[in-house]
Structures are given as C-alpha cells and as structure tokens.
Design an enzyme around this catalytic site. Structure first.
Site, mmCIF file in Angstrom:
data_model
loop_
_atom_site.group_PDB
_atom_site.id
_atom_site.type_symbol
_atom_site.label_atom_id
_atom_site.label_comp_id
_atom_site.label_asym_id
_atom_site.label_seq_id
_atom_site.Cartn_x
_atom_site.Cartn_y
_atom_site.Cartn_z
ATOM 1 N N ILE A 41 2.568 -5.979 3.254
ATOM 2 C CA ILE A 41 1.851 -4.710 3.389
ATOM 3 C C ILE A 41 2.796 -3.545 3.136
ATOM 4 O O ILE A 41 2.462 -2.609 2.407
ATOM 5 C CB ILE A 41 1.178 -4.593 4.774
ATOM 6 C CG1 ILE A 41 0.060 -5.636 4.905
ATOM 7 C CG2 ILE A 41 0.630 -3.189 5.001
ATOM 8 C CD1 ILE A 41 -0.482 -5.799 6.310
ATOM 9 N N PHE A 44 3.576 -3.318 -0.567
ATOM 10 C CA PHE A 44 2.404 -2.863 -1.316
ATOM 11 C C PHE A 44 2.139 -1.382 -1.084
ATOM 12 O O PHE A 44 1.889 -0.635 -2.017
ATOM 13 C CB PHE A 44 1.182 -3.698 -0.935
ATOM 14 C CG PHE A 44 -0.049 -3.299 -1.692
ATOM 15 C CD1 PHE A 44 -0.222 -3.685 -3.007
ATOM 16 C CD2 PHE A 44 -1.024 -2.520 -1.098
ATOM 17 C CE1 PHE A 44 -1.345 -3.304 -3.719
ATOM 18 C CE2 PHE A 44 -2.154 -2.128 -1.793
ATOM 19 C CZ PHE A 44 -2.312 -2.530 -3.115
ATOM 20 N N GLU A 45 2.204 -0.948 0.165
ATOM 21 C CA GLU A 45 1.911 0.447 0.507
ATOM 22 C C GLU A 45 3.037 1.383 0.084
ATOM 23 O O GLU A 45 2.788 2.513 -0.309
ATOM 24 C CB GLU A 45 1.663 0.595 2.011
ATOM 25 C CG GLU A 45 0.392 -0.051 2.500
ATOM 26 C CD GLU A 45 -0.862 0.640 1.995
ATOM 27 O OE1 GLU A 45 -0.822 1.852 1.675
ATOM 28 O OE2 GLU A 45 -1.893 -0.038 1.924
ATOM 29 N N GLY A 46 4.269 0.909 0.220
ATOM 30 C CA GLY A 46 5.404 1.795 -0.013
ATOM 31 C C GLY A 46 5.544 2.770 1.141
ATOM 32 O O GLY A 46 4.634 2.936 1.949
ATOM 33 N N ASN A 117 -5.771 -2.174 3.966
ATOM 34 C CA ASN A 117 -5.905 -1.336 2.784
ATOM 35 C C ASN A 117 -7.324 -0.864 2.537
ATOM 36 O O ASN A 117 -7.529 0.257 2.083
ATOM 37 C CB ASN A 117 -5.382 -2.072 1.553
ATOM 38 C CG ASN A 117 -5.211 -1.139 0.391
ATOM 39 O OD1 ASN A 117 -6.078 -1.053 -0.459
ATOM 40 N ND2 ASN A 117 -4.105 -0.412 0.375
#
Length: 144
Positions: A41, A44-46, A117
């Site tokens: 996560i 993916f999110e950064g 998300n």
C-alpha cells in the site's frame, strides 16, 4: 481514476492468482494487514508531505484524507495510515465473520488494499465485487 482501476486490478490478481490452494488461513476475527500488505500500500500510494487533490478529496501522507494546505511528516503519516488500516481491518473482519469466509493472509491483504484505495462500500449492498467474494468465485469467473 486510473489509479483506482490499477488498484482494483492488482487486488483482483492478489485475491485470485497469488494464493496457493494449500495456503494457511487464520480466523477472520483476528486478522491484521501483514507487513508485506502495508509495504504494498505504501509503495502504491507513495508518500506526499503536502495535501493534494485526488478523486474529489484532499489527500496526504500515504493516501489518507486531509484538508487543503496541510502538511505531514512520515511519522504522522504512518500513524494516520495505521488508524485507517485498523478501521478497514475491523470492517473486513466483520464482513468475513458475518459471511463465514475464511481468508488467507494474501486474500485479506488484497481486500484491505482494495478498500484502502477504493473505499469499503463494497462491504454492503449488492455489487459484483461483493457477490464474487461471497460466492468464492475464482479464476476467469472472478475477472468477469
């Protein structure tokens, strides 16, 4: 929008493709997101130390909601992420328990990632994603 579609597809792949038939399972009432799930996560999110507009809301840190102009440290972002994950874990655990689902760790992580998300609206109602999970649909049938 592309980000949400990508997350959805990744969650689908994780749910149906990465779990061997002999995977160990745990009681849904006690599951938490694994370190690998959290790392996925976060990657993916950064990390964003300043709030940015994303899909109709201000977002900050590792994808948690915020307000315009806000800033955050990595440590604060970790705390906010953990609080959000705990809320999602409780919701997914309740859903799994209420529907007699036994999830592998990878399946649980995939559902948490998807919910993180895209939101946890799939837990209620009658959508196709929810139906596929409840019917334990696999393979190409799940993708359909």
């Amino acid at each position: 929008m592309k980000k949400r579609i990508f997350s959805f597809l990744l969650a689908l792949v994780m749910v149906i493709g990465l779990v061997p038939a002999t995977a160990l399972t745990a009681s849904a009432a006690t599951m938490t997101t694994s370190e690998a799930g959290v790392a996925f996560i976060k990657e993916f999110e950064g990390f964003h130390d300043t709030a940015y507009w994303d899909n109709g809301q201000w977002t900050i840190g590792y994808g948690t909601t915020s307000t315009e102009g806000a800033t955050i440290t990595r440590e604060e972002a970790e705390i906010a992420m953990q609080a959000h994950l705990q809320s999602l874990e409780n919701a997914v655990n309740t859903f799994a328990g209420a529907n007699s689902l036994t999830l592998s760790q990878a399946q649980f992580d995939a559902l948490i990632s998807f919910s993180y998300n895209c939101g946890n609206g799939w837990l209620s109602g009658s959508g196709k994603f929810r139906s596929a999970i409840l019917n334990k649909t696999t393979g190409n049938d799940f993708l359909y």
